[in-house]
Scaffold this motif. Structure first.
Motif, PDB file in Angstrom:
ATOM      1  N   GLY A 234      -7.440  -0.294  -3.747  1.00  0.00           N
ATOM      2  CA  GLY A 234      -8.494  -0.708  -2.815  1.00  0.00           C
ATOM      3  C   GLY A 234      -9.748  -1.141  -3.553  1.00  0.00           C
TER       4      GLY A 234
ATOM      5  N   SER B  99      -0.536  -3.531  -3.695  1.00  0.00           N
ATOM      6  CA  SER B  99      -0.492  -4.598  -2.695  1.00  0.00           C
ATOM      7  C   SER B  99       0.077  -5.869  -3.326  1.00  0.00           C
ATOM      8  CB  SER B  99      -1.892  -4.852  -2.135  1.00  0.00           C
ATOM      9  OG  SER B  99      -2.794  -5.171  -3.157  1.00  0.00           O
TER      10      SER B  99
ATOM     11  N   SER C  12       0.872  -1.182   0.000  1.00  0.00           N
ATOM     12  CA  SER C  12       0.000   0.000   0.000  1.00  0.00           C
ATOM     13  C   SER C  12       0.903   1.225   0.000  1.00  0.00           C
ATOM     14  CB  SER C  12      -0.860   0.046   1.270  1.00  0.00           C
ATOM     15  OG  SER C  12      -1.786  -1.015   1.301  1.00  0.00           O
TER      16      SER C  12
ATOM     17  N   ASP D 204      -1.729   4.900   1.951  1.00  0.00           N
ATOM     18  CA  ASP D 204      -2.286   4.760   3.299  1.00  0.00           C
ATOM     19  C   ASP D 204      -2.037   6.011   4.140  1.00  0.00           C
ATOM     20  OD1 ASP D 204       0.326   3.902   2.873  1.00  0.00           O
ATOM     21  OD2 ASP D 204       0.351   2.503   4.553  1.00  0.00           O
TER      22      ASP D 204
END
Lengths: 79, 239
Positions: free
Chosen positions: B88, B52, B11, B14
């Motif tokens: 996401g 990710s 990530s 974040d």
């Protein structure tokens, strides 16, 4: 046994990489090439001697992780 | 409000999400490592952008099996707000929390640009501060944002007002030229049928304060906070 798995985009879904390669082949003079599809090839060792169980296990792997069946199809060889 | 920001290996947006919710919007923020199995005490969960697991196999394909995703599924099933931004969104698709899948951008390029999106549904917990049809300028940064789903699912998304954002021109016209990545029906963001899970490719956290020259993204994140505050206020008044 060795498992060989091919994952490609489903027929009918635009494959932009395939299209780009097709154009490149065409510009290189390979005029007979058409419908290029790009995919992934994976192989793995499976500690399983029962063919039916192995097939079921590989199918589950493909459905759950290795392919996204919304957009991809897969075929497997167990050798 | 206590906003949870999930951190997967790879990530990279974040901290931007943490900054906007905490420093710009004045909320509590909890960073949630992907190995966590509980989201207790959180009012909303953000799945941030990034790469990710290096985008290995497919974007979001491995992150969806992170331990935290079981808790995210339960959180969503219980009606909690879940927002997936870019990677996401891809994770939400792979996890089946939203329908469809992402293909490689039609141009095959990684696109890092401001785009315009039109608010197609302003009656969601994520767009309450927007006007219907409002045009927002928000940056995108992705290689796999070409949304695809089957015709039946697409018809369902259209009929149930689940398409929340569409790529458009600066005047709000939804045209093929305004579509940066080849997405079906110019889709930039969709919600689930229940309305509490939203995924979008543009990055609202990257344009949420005036010093950056663009605050359009703030509308989306502030909508969540205002909506939850109003809901809590109503619950308190009824108690």
């Amino acid at each position: 046994m060795k498992v060989k798995i091919h994952v490609t985009l489903k027929q009918g879904i635009l494959d932009p990489q395939g299209k780009a390669i097709e154009h490149a082949l065409d510009s290189l003079g390979f005029k007979h090439a058409a419908n290029v599809r790009v995919g992934k090839y994976m192989e793995l060792d499976l500690d399983q001697t029962d063919m039916a169980k192995a097939e079921a296990e590989v199918k589950a792997m493909c459905e759950k992780l290795l392919a996204n069946t919304v957009i991809e199809e897969y075929r497997c060889e167990l050798v | 409000m206590n906003i949870g920001v999930v951190v997967f290996p790879g990530s990279n947006c974040d901290h931007d999400c943490q900054y906007v919710f905490r420093d710009v919007l004045g909320q509590d923020v909890t960073m949630v490592w992907h190995k966590e199995t509980s989201l207790a005490g959180l009012d909303a969960v953000i799945l941030p952008g990034g790469f990710s697991y290096g985008d290995y196999l497919r974007t979001g394909a491995i992150a969806r099996f992170s331990p935290v995703m079981g808790a995210v599924k339960k959180f969503a099933a219980d009606g909690g707000l879940v927002l997936g931004i870019c990677n996401g969104f891809q994770i939400l698709l792979e996890a089946g929390l939203l329908p469809g899948a992402m293909l490689r951008n039609e141009s095959l390029h990684f696109i890092c640009n401001d785009v315009f999106v039109r608010v197609e549904n302003a009656a969601t917990p994520f767009t309450g501060a927007c006007k219907p049809g409002q045009v927002l300028k928000i940056p995108v940064a992705h290689a796999d944002g070409n949304y695809y789903t089957d015709p039946v699912t697409l018809a369902g998304l259209q009929a149930n007002a689940q398409i929340v954002f569409r790529y458009c021109a600066s005047d709000g016209k939804v045209t093929p030229e305004a579509n940066p990545n080849g997405s079906l029906d110019n889709i930039a963001g969709i919600r689930n049928a229940a309305g509490n899970v939203l995924g979008l490719m543009p990055h609202p956290e990257r344009c949420a304060e005036s010093v950056l020259g663009n605050e359009d993204g703030r509308l989306i994140l502030a909508s969540m906070v205002e909506g939850m505050n109003a809901k809590k206020g109503r619950a308190k008044a009824l108690a």
